[in-house]
Design a protein around this motif. Structure first.
Motif, PDB file in Angstrom:
ATOM      1  N   SER A  26       0.806  -1.221   0.000  1.00 48.71           N
ATOM      2  CA  SER A  26       0.000   0.000   0.000  1.00 48.71           C
ATOM      3  C   SER A  26       0.839   1.271   0.000  1.00 48.71           C
ATOM      4  O   SER A  26       0.429   2.292  -0.533  1.00 48.71           O
ATOM      5  CB  SER A  26      -0.941   0.007   1.211  1.00 48.71           C
ATOM      6  OG  SER A  26      -0.194  -0.036   2.416  1.00 48.71           O
ATOM      7  N   GLU A  27       2.041   1.220   0.593  1.00 50.06           N
ATOM      8  CA  GLU A  27       2.863   2.422   0.710  1.00 50.06           C
ATOM      9  C   GLU A  27       3.852   2.570  -0.449  1.00 50.06           C
ATOM     10  O   GLU A  27       4.673   3.477  -0.458  1.00 50.06           O
ATOM     11  CB  GLU A  27       3.624   2.414   2.044  1.00 50.06           C
ATOM     12  CG  GLU A  27       4.772   1.425   2.141  1.00 50.06           C
ATOM     13  CD  GLU A  27       4.350  -0.015   2.415  1.00 50.06           C
ATOM     14  OE1 GLU A  27       5.238  -0.857   2.618  1.00 50.06           O
ATOM     15  OE2 GLU A  27       3.131  -0.284   2.423  1.00 50.06           O
ATOM     16  N   GLN A  28       3.774   1.663  -1.431  1.00 47.25           N
ATOM     17  CA  GLN A  28       4.690   1.701  -2.564  1.00 47.25           C
ATOM     18  C   GLN A  28       3.920   1.539  -3.872  1.00 47.25           C
ATOM     19  O   GLN A  28       2.756   1.146  -3.880  1.00 47.25           O
ATOM     20  CB  GLN A  28       5.734   0.583  -2.449  1.00 47.25           C
ATOM     21  CG  GLN A  28       6.612   0.661  -1.219  1.00 47.25           C
ATOM     22  CD  GLN A  28       7.593  -0.495  -1.141  1.00 47.25           C
ATOM     23  OE1 GLN A  28       7.729  -1.289  -2.073  1.00 47.25           O
ATOM     24  NE2 GLN A  28       8.289  -0.594  -0.020  1.00 47.25           N
ATOM     25  N   LEU A  29       4.602   1.854  -4.963  1.00 45.07           N
ATOM     26  CA  LEU A  29       4.052   1.623  -6.294  1.00 45.07           C
ATOM     27  C   LEU A  29       4.877   0.527  -6.942  1.00 45.07           C
ATOM     28  O   LEU A  29       6.091   0.668  -7.096  1.00 45.07           O
ATOM     29  CB  LEU A  29       4.123   2.898  -7.135  1.00 45.07           C
ATOM     30  CG  LEU A  29       3.646   2.782  -8.589  1.00 45.07           C
ATOM     31  CD1 LEU A  29       2.147   2.497  -8.622  1.00 45.07           C
ATOM     32  CD2 LEU A  29       3.952   4.066  -9.352  1.00 45.07           C
ATOM     33  N   THR A  57      13.304   5.026  -6.859  1.00 45.68           N
ATOM     34  CA  THR A  57      13.157   3.576  -6.766  1.00 45.68           C
ATOM     35  C   THR A  57      13.476   3.124  -5.348  1.00 45.68           C
ATOM     36  O   THR A  57      14.302   3.726  -4.658  1.00 45.68           O
ATOM     37  CB  THR A  57      14.108   2.863  -7.741  1.00 45.68           C
ATOM     38  OG1 THR A  57      15.453   3.284  -7.477  1.00 45.68           O
ATOM     39  CG2 THR A  57      13.753   3.184  -9.177  1.00 45.68           C
ATOM     40  N   LEU A  58      12.835   2.025  -4.930  1.00 46.23           N
ATOM     41  CA  LEU A  58      13.082   1.464  -3.607  1.00 46.23           C
ATOM     42  C   LEU A  58      13.820   0.136  -3.689  1.00 46.23           C
ATOM     43  O   LEU A  58      14.770  -0.101  -2.957  1.00 46.23           O
ATOM     44  CB  LEU A  58      11.759   1.290  -2.855  1.00 46.23           C
ATOM     45  CG  LEU A  58      10.985   2.583  -2.582  1.00 46.23           C
ATOM     46  CD1 LEU A  58       9.645   2.270  -1.935  1.00 46.23           C
ATOM     47  CD2 LEU A  58      11.802   3.521  -1.700  1.00 46.23           C
ATOM     48  N   ILE A  67       9.829  -3.902  -9.933  1.00 44.95           N
ATOM     49  CA  ILE A  67      10.461  -2.744  -9.306  1.00 44.95           C
ATOM     50  C   ILE A  67       9.428  -2.063  -8.417  1.00 44.95           C
ATOM     51  O   ILE A  67       8.284  -1.854  -8.827  1.00 44.95           O
ATOM     52  CB  ILE A  67      10.985  -1.732 -10.348  1.00 44.95           C
ATOM     53  CG1 ILE A  67      12.147  -2.328 -11.150  1.00 44.95           C
ATOM     54  CG2 ILE A  67      11.462  -0.450  -9.656  1.00 44.95           C
ATOM     55  CD1 ILE A  67      12.692  -1.392 -12.227  1.00 44.95           C
ATOM     56  N   HIS A  68       9.846  -1.731  -7.200  1.00 42.65           N
ATOM     57  CA  HIS A  68       8.995  -0.955  -6.303  1.00 42.65           C
ATOM     58  C   HIS A  68       9.503   0.481  -6.272  1.00 42.65           C
ATOM     59  O   HIS A  68      10.703   0.733  -6.147  1.00 42.65           O
ATOM     60  CB  HIS A  68       9.002  -1.541  -4.888  1.00 42.65           C
ATOM     61  CG  HIS A  68       8.041  -2.669  -4.719  1.00 42.65           C
ATOM     62  ND1 HIS A  68       8.439  -3.983  -4.587  1.00 42.65           N
ATOM     63  CD2 HIS A  68       6.681  -2.690  -4.684  1.00 42.65           C
ATOM     64  CE1 HIS A  68       7.381  -4.759  -4.465  1.00 42.65           C
ATOM     65  NE2 HIS A  68       6.302  -4.002  -4.523  1.00 42.65           N
ATOM     66  N   PHE A  69       8.561   1.419  -6.393  1.00 42.27           N
ATOM     67  CA  PHE A  69       8.867   2.841  -6.398  1.00 42.27           C
ATOM     68  C   PHE A  69       8.269   3.505  -5.158  1.00 42.27           C
ATOM     69  O   PHE A  69       7.283   3.025  -4.596  1.00 42.27           O
ATOM     70  CB  PHE A  69       8.268   3.523  -7.635  1.00 42.27           C
ATOM     71  CG  PHE A  69       8.729   2.958  -8.942  1.00 42.27           C
ATOM     72  CD1 PHE A  69       9.826   3.490  -9.598  1.00 42.27           C
ATOM     73  CD2 PHE A  69       8.062   1.891  -9.526  1.00 42.27           C
ATOM     74  CE1 PHE A  69      10.246   2.983 -10.810  1.00 42.27           C
ATOM     75  CE2 PHE A  69       8.473   1.371 -10.742  1.00 42.27           C
ATOM     76  CZ  PHE A  69       9.577   1.915 -11.385  1.00 42.27           C
ATOM     77  N   GLU A  70       8.856   4.620  -4.785  1.00 44.31           N
ATOM     78  CA  GLU A  70       8.283   5.423  -3.711  1.00 44.31           C
ATOM     79  C   GLU A  70       6.928   5.967  -4.167  1.00 44.31           C
ATOM     80  O   GLU A  70       6.784   6.416  -5.303  1.00 44.31           O
ATOM     81  CB  GLU A  70       9.223   6.575  -3.379  1.00 44.31           C
ATOM     82  CG  GLU A  70       8.764   7.457  -2.241  1.00 44.31           C
ATOM     83  CD  GLU A  70       9.756   8.564  -1.943  1.00 44.31           C
ATOM     84  OE1 GLU A  70      10.470   8.460  -0.941  1.00 44.31           O
ATOM     85  OE2 GLU A  70       9.832   9.519  -2.748  1.00 44.31           O
TER      86      GLU A  70
END
Length: 206
Positions: A26-29, A57-58, A67-70
């Motif tokens: 939920s806290e990431q894209l 990027t996270l 890939i997980h983004f902020e």
């Protein structure tokens, strides 16, 4: 801003994770890629162009091709701007130019500059470029690409036809088109005059 259609010369490259996906946070894209090479290219572009005007990027999961983004819940795409925010768009134009130029100075062309890929960050009244899925290094030969993505409304003829090499002019061409759309829909004469002035400057870089 008007609705924008996209075309792609190959299969869908990536998809944004939905809440039903087990890897959704939920806290990431999250963005999952159909092709490993596309994931690596976007990751490299974002690492080499990292800065406060570029999507952060996270983590990258190579096995899951993910890939997980902020995620910034307060950020808004320019495509959501209403007629009462025309002055704000004019205020942000220098920031948009700085963001694009930052990528060019680091050797990359974003490749898909359009309202939905430019986020307004209200906390500091700046912008952030997102979705580097169409980005390539400056000078990449398009004849070597098996597939590429463009948004026809903002793409140069070379981008659409897959000719020549990836050039920083591709991004400036897209920005000129974006400004022209604004000019046609702008009712505020002062804002329109300022937009025309900025457009004339950007056109010198084509």
């Amino acid at each position: 801003m008007p609705d924008i259609k996209e075309i792609e010369t190959g299969p869908v490259e990536a998809s944004v994770l939905q809440p039903s996906d087990p890897d959704w946070k939920s806290e990431q894209l999250g963005k999952r890629y159909a092709r490993w090479d596309d994931m690596i290219r976007e990751w490299q572009a974002l690492q080499e162009c990292r800065g406060f005007r570029v999507q952060k990027t996270l983590e990258m999961d190579e096995k899951k091709q993910l890939i997980h983004f902020e995620f910034d819940a307060k950020a808004r795409p320019l495509s959501s701007f209403g007629k009462d925010e025309q002055a704000l768009f004019i205020e942000l134009l220098p920031e948009i130019i700085r963001a694009i130029n930052h990528c060019h100075q680091n050797g990359w062309v974003h490749g898909d500059i359009k309202p939905s890929n430019i986020l307004f960050i209200p906390q500091n009244r700046t912008v952030r470029l997102v979705d580097f899925g169409a980005s390539y290094r400056v000078g990449t030969s398009r004849s070597d690409l098996p597939t590429w993505q463009v948004t026809p409304m903002f793409a140069s003829a070379n981008q659409i036809d897959g000719c020549g090499v990836v050039d920083i002019k591709d991004d400036w061409f897209a920005l000129v088109k974006l400004i022209e759309i604004f000019i046609r829909s702008c009712a505020d004469e002062k804002c329109k005059e300022k937009a025309i002035s900025v457009r004339s400057i950007v056109e010198r870089w084509l």
